[in-house]
Design a protein around this motif. Sequence first.
Motif, mmCIF file in Angstrom:
data_model
loop_
_atom_site.group_PDB
_atom_site.id
_atom_site.type_symbol
_atom_site.label_atom_id
_atom_site.label_comp_id
_atom_site.label_asym_id
_atom_site.label_seq_id
_atom_site.Cartn_x
_atom_site.Cartn_y
_atom_site.Cartn_z
ATOM 1 N N ALA A 33 0.834 -1.209 0.000
ATOM 2 C CA ALA A 33 0.000 0.000 0.000
ATOM 3 C C ALA A 33 0.865 1.253 0.000
ATOM 4 O O ALA A 33 0.610 2.192 -0.765
ATOM 5 C CB ALA A 33 -0.933 -0.009 1.211
ATOM 6 N N ILE A 67 -1.183 4.439 -1.435
ATOM 7 C CA ILE A 67 -2.528 4.392 -0.854
ATOM 8 C C ILE A 67 -2.409 3.877 0.580
ATOM 9 O O ILE A 67 -1.364 3.377 0.979
ATOM 10 C CB ILE A 67 -3.483 3.493 -1.676
ATOM 11 C CG1 ILE A 67 -2.939 2.068 -1.804
ATOM 12 C CG2 ILE A 67 -3.731 4.098 -3.045
ATOM 13 C CD1 ILE A 67 -3.843 1.108 -2.562
ATOM 14 N N THR A 68 -3.485 4.011 1.337
ATOM 15 C CA THR A 68 -3.447 3.542 2.718
ATOM 16 C C THR A 68 -3.645 2.029 2.767
ATOM 17 O O THR A 68 -4.197 1.423 1.836
ATOM 18 C CB THR A 68 -4.548 4.212 3.571
ATOM 19 O OG1 THR A 68 -5.819 3.768 3.102
ATOM 20 C CG2 THR A 68 -4.443 5.734 3.517
ATOM 21 N N LYS A 112 -5.703 0.516 4.657
ATOM 22 C CA LYS A 112 -7.148 0.284 4.701
ATOM 23 C C LYS A 112 -7.740 0.300 3.289
ATOM 24 O O LYS A 112 -8.586 -0.531 2.953
ATOM 25 C CB LYS A 112 -7.825 1.353 5.569
ATOM 26 C CG LYS A 112 -9.306 1.155 5.724
ATOM 27 C CD LYS A 112 -9.903 2.193 6.652
ATOM 28 C CE LYS A 112 -11.400 1.986 6.792
ATOM 29 N NZ LYS A 112 -12.021 2.954 7.668
ATOM 30 N N THR A 113 -7.276 1.221 2.463
ATOM 31 C CA THR A 113 -7.759 1.288 1.084
ATOM 32 C C THR A 113 -7.387 0.025 0.330
ATOM 33 O O THR A 113 -8.227 -0.582 -0.347
ATOM 34 C CB THR A 113 -7.191 2.531 0.378
ATOM 35 O OG1 THR A 113 -7.669 3.701 1.049
ATOM 36 C CG2 THR A 113 -7.608 2.593 -1.082
ATOM 37 N N LEU A 114 -6.121 -0.393 0.446
ATOM 38 C CA LEU A 114 -5.697 -1.616 -0.235
ATOM 39 C C LEU A 114 -6.496 -2.822 0.254
ATOM 40 O O LEU A 114 -6.909 -3.662 -0.547
ATOM 41 C CB LEU A 114 -4.197 -1.862 -0.049
ATOM 42 C CG LEU A 114 -3.660 -3.121 -0.725
ATOM 43 C CD1 LEU A 114 -3.879 -3.077 -2.234
ATOM 44 C CD2 LEU A 114 -2.194 -3.321 -0.403
ATOM 45 N N SER A 115 -6.728 -2.897 1.547
ATOM 46 C CA SER A 115 -7.510 -4.009 2.090
ATOM 47 C C SER A 115 -8.908 -4.054 1.458
ATOM 48 O O SER A 115 -9.423 -5.131 1.165
ATOM 49 C CB SER A 115 -7.625 -3.901 3.608
ATOM 50 O OG SER A 115 -6.363 -4.117 4.195
ATOM 51 N N GLY A 116 -9.494 -2.893 1.230
ATOM 52 C CA GLY A 116 -10.797 -2.837 0.562
ATOM 53 C C GLY A 116 -10.720 -3.284 -0.886
ATOM 54 O O GLY A 116 -11.629 -3.955 -1.391
ATOM 55 N N TYR A 117 -9.624 -2.935 -1.566
ATOM 56 C CA TYR A 117 -9.436 -3.332 -2.960
ATOM 57 C C TYR A 117 -9.204 -4.837 -3.089
ATOM 58 O O TYR A 117 -9.454 -5.417 -4.139
ATOM 59 C CB TYR A 117 -8.245 -2.611 -3.571
ATOM 60 C CG TYR A 117 -8.404 -1.123 -3.763
ATOM 61 C CD1 TYR A 117 -9.599 -0.453 -3.511
ATOM 62 C CD2 TYR A 117 -7.333 -0.362 -4.201
ATOM 63 C CE1 TYR A 117 -9.718 0.906 -3.690
ATOM 64 C CE2 TYR A 117 -7.436 1.003 -4.395
ATOM 65 C CZ TYR A 117 -8.629 1.638 -4.138
ATOM 66 O OH TYR A 117 -8.736 2.989 -4.323
ATOM 67 N N GLY A 135 -14.355 -4.629 -4.077
ATOM 68 C CA GLY A 135 -13.475 -3.492 -4.350
ATOM 69 C C GLY A 135 -12.391 -3.775 -5.364
ATOM 70 O O GLY A 135 -11.610 -2.889 -5.720
ATOM 71 N N ASN A 167 -10.925 -1.671 -8.433
ATOM 72 C CA ASN A 167 -9.976 -0.573 -8.228
ATOM 73 C C ASN A 167 -8.521 -1.001 -8.417
ATOM 74 O O ASN A 167 -7.637 -0.156 -8.504
ATOM 75 C CB ASN A 167 -10.138 0.008 -6.820
ATOM 76 C CG ASN A 167 -11.476 0.669 -6.644
ATOM 77 O OD1 ASN A 167 -11.776 1.658 -7.297
ATOM 78 N ND2 ASN A 167 -12.311 0.108 -5.786
#
Length: 95
Positions: free
Chosen positions: A21, A26-27, A29-34, A39, A42
């Motif tokens: 990440a 990116i954060t 948390k964002t990567l975990s969502g992707y 997700g 993305n």
Amino acid sequence: MLCDRVLKVLTNLGLPKSKCAQELGITHKTLSGYLKPEGQHNLWQYLPTILEWYPRLSRQWLYFGEGPMFIGMGVPLDQPVPPQAIMRAAEIMAA
């Protein structure tokens, strides 16, 4: 699924999600969502970067899940992949 393939790359190469990440800008948390099915759309924008990081990673496998994950395993990174290894990978993808 794309998210599963990216997770498999990270696992096989020992790259922690937090480090990935950070490198992608990116954060965590964002990567975990992707990295979840809902997700994963993305992730497409980051695939060229991942391929740059790991030149032996098969583009065909990463994008489509076809063929071997890596090409030229066992060949030192400072040496080119022999044409035979590339042909073998192409044959596997075509099968």
